[in-house]
Design a protein around this motif. Structure first.
Motif, PDB file in Angstrom:
ATOM      1  N   LEU A  11     -93.966  48.681 -72.653  1.00  0.00           N
ATOM      2  CA  LEU A  11     -94.639  49.809 -72.004  1.00  0.00           C
ATOM      3  C   LEU A  11     -95.157  50.764 -73.065  1.00  0.00           C
ATOM      4  CD1 LEU A  11     -95.190  50.983 -69.171  1.00  0.00           C
ATOM      5  CD2 LEU A  11     -93.038  52.240 -69.372  1.00  0.00           C
ATOM      6  N   VAL A  12     -96.414  51.159 -72.919  1.00  0.00           N
ATOM      7  CA  VAL A  12     -97.014  52.173 -73.790  1.00  0.00           C
ATOM      8  C   VAL A  12     -97.443  53.321 -72.903  1.00  0.00           C
ATOM      9  CG1 VAL A  12     -98.809  52.696 -75.458  1.00  0.00           C
ATOM     10  CG2 VAL A  12     -97.801  50.401 -75.402  1.00  0.00           C
ATOM     11  N   GLN A  13     -96.902  54.501 -73.167  1.00  0.00           N
ATOM     12  CA  GLN A  13     -97.159  55.651 -72.319  1.00  0.00           C
ATOM     13  C   GLN A  13     -97.544  56.855 -73.169  1.00  0.00           C
ATOM     14  OE1 GLN A  13     -97.353  54.380 -69.100  1.00  0.00           O
ATOM     15  NE2 GLN A  13     -95.963  55.945 -68.297  1.00  0.00           N
ATOM     16  N   PRO A  14     -98.424  57.706 -72.685  1.00  0.00           N
ATOM     17  CA  PRO A  14     -98.760  58.921 -73.430  1.00  0.00           C
ATOM     18  C   PRO A  14     -97.675  59.974 -73.265  1.00  0.00           C
ATOM     19  CG  PRO A  14    -100.033  58.834 -71.404  1.00  0.00           C
ATOM     20  CD  PRO A  14     -99.286  57.540 -71.485  1.00  0.00           C
ATOM     21  N   VAL A  15     -97.613  60.858 -74.253  1.00  0.00           N
ATOM     22  CA  VAL A  15     -96.706  61.995 -74.175  1.00  0.00           C
ATOM     23  C   VAL A  15     -96.989  62.791 -72.902  1.00  0.00           C
ATOM     24  CG1 VAL A  15     -96.156  64.218 -75.226  1.00  0.00           C
ATOM     25  CG2 VAL A  15     -96.356  62.199 -76.667  1.00  0.00           C
ATOM     26  N   GLY A  16     -95.916  63.197 -72.234  1.00  0.00           N
ATOM     27  CA  GLY A  16     -96.063  64.002 -71.037  1.00  0.00           C
ATOM     28  C   GLY A  16     -96.158  63.214 -69.755  1.00  0.00           C
ATOM     29  N   SER A  17     -96.270  61.897 -69.860  1.00  0.00           N
ATOM     30  CA  SER A  17     -96.355  61.076 -68.648  1.00  0.00           C
ATOM     31  C   SER A  17     -94.954  60.745 -68.142  1.00  0.00           C
ATOM     32  CB  SER A  17     -97.130  59.786 -68.931  1.00  0.00           C
ATOM     33  OG  SER A  17     -96.434  59.001 -69.883  1.00  0.00           O
ATOM     34  N   PRO A  18     -94.831  60.343 -66.850  1.00  0.00           N
ATOM     35  CA  PRO A  18     -93.518  59.990 -66.314  1.00  0.00           C
ATOM     36  C   PRO A  18     -93.126  58.566 -66.720  1.00  0.00           C
ATOM     37  CG  PRO A  18     -95.183  59.789 -64.616  1.00  0.00           C
ATOM     38  CD  PRO A  18     -95.885  60.347 -65.825  1.00  0.00           C
ATOM     39  N   LEU A  19     -91.832  58.296 -66.514  1.00  0.00           N
ATOM     40  CA  LEU A  19     -91.294  56.985 -66.889  1.00  0.00           C
ATOM     41  C   LEU A  19     -90.367  56.474 -65.800  1.00  0.00           C
ATOM     42  CD1 LEU A  19     -90.672  54.774 -69.138  1.00  0.00           C
ATOM     43  CD2 LEU A  19     -88.660  56.172 -69.660  1.00  0.00           C
ATOM     44  N   SER A  20     -90.425  55.173 -65.558  1.00  0.00           N
ATOM     45  CA  SER A  20     -89.454  54.533 -64.681  1.00  0.00           C
ATOM     46  C   SER A  20     -89.210  53.126 -65.194  1.00  0.00           C
ATOM     47  CB  SER A  20     -89.952  54.485 -63.239  1.00  0.00           C
ATOM     48  OG  SER A  20     -88.979  53.877 -62.410  1.00  0.00           O
ATOM     49  N   LEU A  21     -87.995  52.872 -65.663  1.00  0.00           N
ATOM     50  CA  LEU A  21     -87.572  51.548 -66.099  1.00  0.00           C
ATOM     51  C   LEU A  21     -86.522  51.053 -65.114  1.00  0.00           C
ATOM     52  CD1 LEU A  21     -87.088  52.060 -69.950  1.00  0.00           C
ATOM     53  CD2 LEU A  21     -89.166  51.458 -68.711  1.00  0.00           C
ATOM     54  N   GLU A  22     -86.631  49.785 -64.758  1.00  0.00           N
ATOM     55  CA  GLU A  22     -85.735  49.251 -63.748  1.00  0.00           C
ATOM     56  C   GLU A  22     -84.879  48.125 -64.296  1.00  0.00           C
ATOM     57  OE1 GLU A  22     -87.596  48.731 -60.023  1.00  0.00           O
ATOM     58  OE2 GLU A  22     -85.944  47.611 -59.134  1.00  0.00           O
ATOM     59  N   CYS A  23     -83.655  48.080 -63.825  1.00  0.00           N
ATOM     60  CA  CYS A  23     -82.705  47.054 -64.205  1.00  0.00           C
ATOM     61  C   CYS A  23     -82.034  46.561 -62.929  1.00  0.00           C
ATOM     62  CB  CYS A  23     -81.661  47.642 -65.158  1.00  0.00           C
ATOM     63  SG  CYS A  23     -80.232  46.601 -65.482  1.00  0.00           S
ATOM     64  N   THR A  24     -81.988  45.246 -62.733  1.00  0.00           N
ATOM     65  CA  THR A  24     -81.287  44.694 -61.585  1.00  0.00           C
ATOM     66  C   THR A  24     -80.376  43.553 -62.035  1.00  0.00           C
ATOM     67  OG1 THR A  24     -83.088  43.166 -61.083  1.00  0.00           O
ATOM     68  CG2 THR A  24     -83.089  45.283 -59.949  1.00  0.00           C
ATOM     69  N   VAL A  25     -79.256  43.431 -61.358  1.00  0.00           N
ATOM     70  CA  VAL A  25     -78.269  42.412 -61.667  1.00  0.00           C
ATOM     71  C   VAL A  25     -78.126  41.498 -60.454  1.00  0.00           C
ATOM     72  CG1 VAL A  25     -75.899  41.966 -62.386  1.00  0.00           C
ATOM     73  CG2 VAL A  25     -77.066  44.036 -63.155  1.00  0.00           C
ATOM     74  N   GLU A  26     -78.013  40.214 -60.698  1.00  0.00           N
ATOM     75  CA  GLU A  26     -77.805  39.237 -59.633  1.00  0.00           C
ATOM     76  C   GLU A  26     -76.488  38.513 -59.855  1.00  0.00           C
ATOM     77  OE1 GLU A  26     -81.111  36.597 -59.725  1.00  0.00           O
ATOM     78  OE2 GLU A  26     -82.567  38.100 -59.089  1.00  0.00           O
ATOM     79  N   GLY A  27     -75.869  38.098 -58.762  1.00  0.00           N
ATOM     80  CA  GLY A  27     -74.699  37.244 -58.856  1.00  0.00           C
ATOM     81  C   GLY A  27     -73.386  37.952 -59.055  1.00  0.00           C
ATOM     82  N   THR A  28     -73.352  39.255 -58.840  1.00  0.00           N
ATOM     83  CA  THR A  28     -72.110  39.992 -58.972  1.00  0.00           C
ATOM     84  C   THR A  28     -72.176  41.191 -58.037  1.00  0.00           C
ATOM     85  OG1 THR A  28     -70.568  41.050 -60.505  1.00  0.00           O
ATOM     86  CG2 THR A  28     -72.903  41.482 -60.855  1.00  0.00           C
ATOM     87  N   SER A  29     -71.052  41.790 -57.770  1.00  0.00           N
ATOM     88  CA  SER A  29     -71.048  42.973 -56.928  1.00  0.00           C
ATOM     89  C   SER A  29     -70.193  44.056 -57.578  1.00  0.00           C
ATOM     90  CB  SER A  29     -70.495  42.637 -55.539  1.00  0.00           C
ATOM     91  OG  SER A  29     -69.176  42.164 -55.627  1.00  0.00           O
ATOM     92  N   ASN A  30     -70.557  45.306 -57.285  1.00  0.00           N
ATOM     93  CA  ASN A  30     -69.850  46.472 -57.804  1.00  0.00           C
ATOM     94  C   ASN A  30     -69.697  46.445 -59.328  1.00  0.00           C
ATOM     95  OD1 ASN A  30     -68.534  48.932 -57.532  1.00  0.00           O
ATOM     96  ND2 ASN A  30     -66.510  47.992 -57.428  1.00  0.00           N
ATOM     97  N   PRO A  31     -70.768  46.135 -60.038  1.00  0.00           N
ATOM     98  CA  PRO A  31     -70.657  46.133 -61.503  1.00  0.00           C
ATOM     99  C   PRO A  31     -70.686  47.552 -62.063  1.00  0.00           C
ATOM    100  CG  PRO A  31     -72.907  45.710 -60.899  1.00  0.00           C
ATOM    101  CD  PRO A  31     -72.135  45.825 -59.607  1.00  0.00           C
ATOM    102  N   ASN A  32     -70.172  47.720 -63.260  1.00  0.00           N
ATOM    103  CA  ASN A  32     -70.519  48.886 -64.065  1.00  0.00           C
ATOM    104  C   ASN A  32     -71.881  48.603 -64.687  1.00  0.00           C
ATOM    105  OD1 ASN A  32     -68.055  50.065 -63.514  1.00  0.00           O
ATOM    106  ND2 ASN A  32     -67.406  50.221 -65.644  1.00  0.00           N
ATOM    107  N   LEU A  33     -72.741  49.600 -64.728  1.00  0.00           N
ATOM    108  CA  LEU A  33     -74.064  49.431 -65.311  1.00  0.00           C
ATOM    109  C   LEU A  33     -74.285  50.468 -66.403  1.00  0.00           C
ATOM    110  CD1 LEU A  33     -76.118  48.835 -62.036  1.00  0.00           C
ATOM    111  CD2 LEU A  33     -75.420  47.122 -63.720  1.00  0.00           C
ATOM    112  N   TYR A  34     -75.026  50.069 -67.424  1.00  0.00           N
ATOM    113  CA  TYR A  34     -75.193  50.910 -68.618  1.00  0.00           C
ATOM    114  C   TYR A  34     -76.657  50.913 -69.042  1.00  0.00           C
ATOM    115  CZ  TYR A  34     -70.195  49.753 -68.811  1.00  0.00           C
ATOM    116  OH  TYR A  34     -68.872  49.551 -68.502  1.00  0.00           O
ATOM    117  N   TRP A  35     -77.117  52.057 -69.565  1.00  0.00           N
ATOM    118  CA  TRP A  35     -78.411  52.152 -70.255  1.00  0.00           C
ATOM    119  C   TRP A  35     -78.143  52.538 -71.713  1.00  0.00           C
ATOM    120  CZ3 TRP A  35     -82.825  50.205 -69.004  1.00  0.00           C
ATOM    121  CH2 TRP A  35     -83.249  50.140 -67.668  1.00  0.00           C
TER     122      TRP A  35
END
Lengths: 118, 118
Positions: A11-35
């Motif tokens: 992703l290439v974004q200009p300064v001042g623009s919004p951001l949304s990064l997505e992460c999804t996990v399959e095959g497990t439930s109630n995981p701990n998630l980290y960025w």
């Protein structure tokens, strides 16, 4: 088996623009998630972690925020990007203990998103 | 707070030879986990090996083995019969087990870049 997805990959974004990064996990439930964020040639810095839906813990003060609207979805956001937000962003998951009675402490990582703020 | 130190920023090794990466950590905990992660040029973080502090036996995974010295707080990684595909950044990581709600966070070292030469 469990898999973890991240998008976008780049992703290439200009300064001042919004951001949304997505992460999804399959095959497990109630995981701990980290960025994590990784600057070029550097180690990993933990930004946020989540132990359940709607539960977010922030590790460092910054321009970013995180949300967990579903059990296996973790989103990293910003309202206005800064140049210093550039980097490689990694999502990871872990689950413990297991239903079989074992314990899994290690974290498994997604493929990452390379963010360049111009 | 725990700290993890990798004192070798870069190492090179000839194909088929052995290389050892050092890692030291600082903690007052008695029960904890140590990990080595590999990050190839694709930047995908891959778990290489784990060690539980309560186990005296050093962990081994194929060509990868560790030398865990609990009293010295040292956790080195040995790569035997090095292959070109072993070229990567290697990160040492520490984790103190906690209840799920506390996040089970990893603390990473700064990394060692390994270059396997043909």
């Amino acid at each position: 088996s469990q898999t973890i997805h991240q998008w976008p990959a780049t992703l290439v974004q200009p300064v001042g623009s919004p951001l949304s990064l997505e992460c999804t996990v399959e095959g497990t439930s109630n995981p701990n998630l980290y960025w994590y964020r990784q600057a070029a040639g550097r180690g990993l810095q933990l930004l946020f972690y989540s132990v359940g839906i709607g539960q977010i813990s922030s590790e460092v003060p910054q321009n970013l925020s995180a949300s967990r609207p579903q059990d296996r979805q973790f989103i990293l956001s910003s309202k206005k990007l800064l140049l210093s937000d550039s980097g490689f962003y990694l999502c990871a998951w872990s689950v413990l203990p297991t239903f079989s009675g074992g314990v899994i402490y290690e974290q498994y990582f997604g493929p990452g998103t390379r963010l360049t703020v111009t | 707070a725990q700290t993890v130190t990798q004192s070798q920023p870069e190492m090179s090794v000839q194909e088929a030879e052995t290389v050892t990466l050092s890692c030291t950590y600082d903690t007052s905990e008695n029960n904890y986990y140590l990990f080595w992660y590999k990050q190839p040029p694709s930047r995908q973080m891959i778990l290489v090996i784990r060690q539980e502090a309560y186990k005296q036996q050093n962990a081994t995974e194929n060509r990868f083995s560790v030398n865990f010295q609990k009293a010295a707080k040292s956790f080195s990684l040995k790569i035997s019969d090095s292959q070109l595909g072993d070229t990567a950044m290697y990160f040492c990581a520490f984790m103190k087990p906690t209840p799920k709600a506390a996040g089970n966070k990893l603390t990473f070292g700064g990394g060692t870049r390994v270059l396997v030469k043909p």
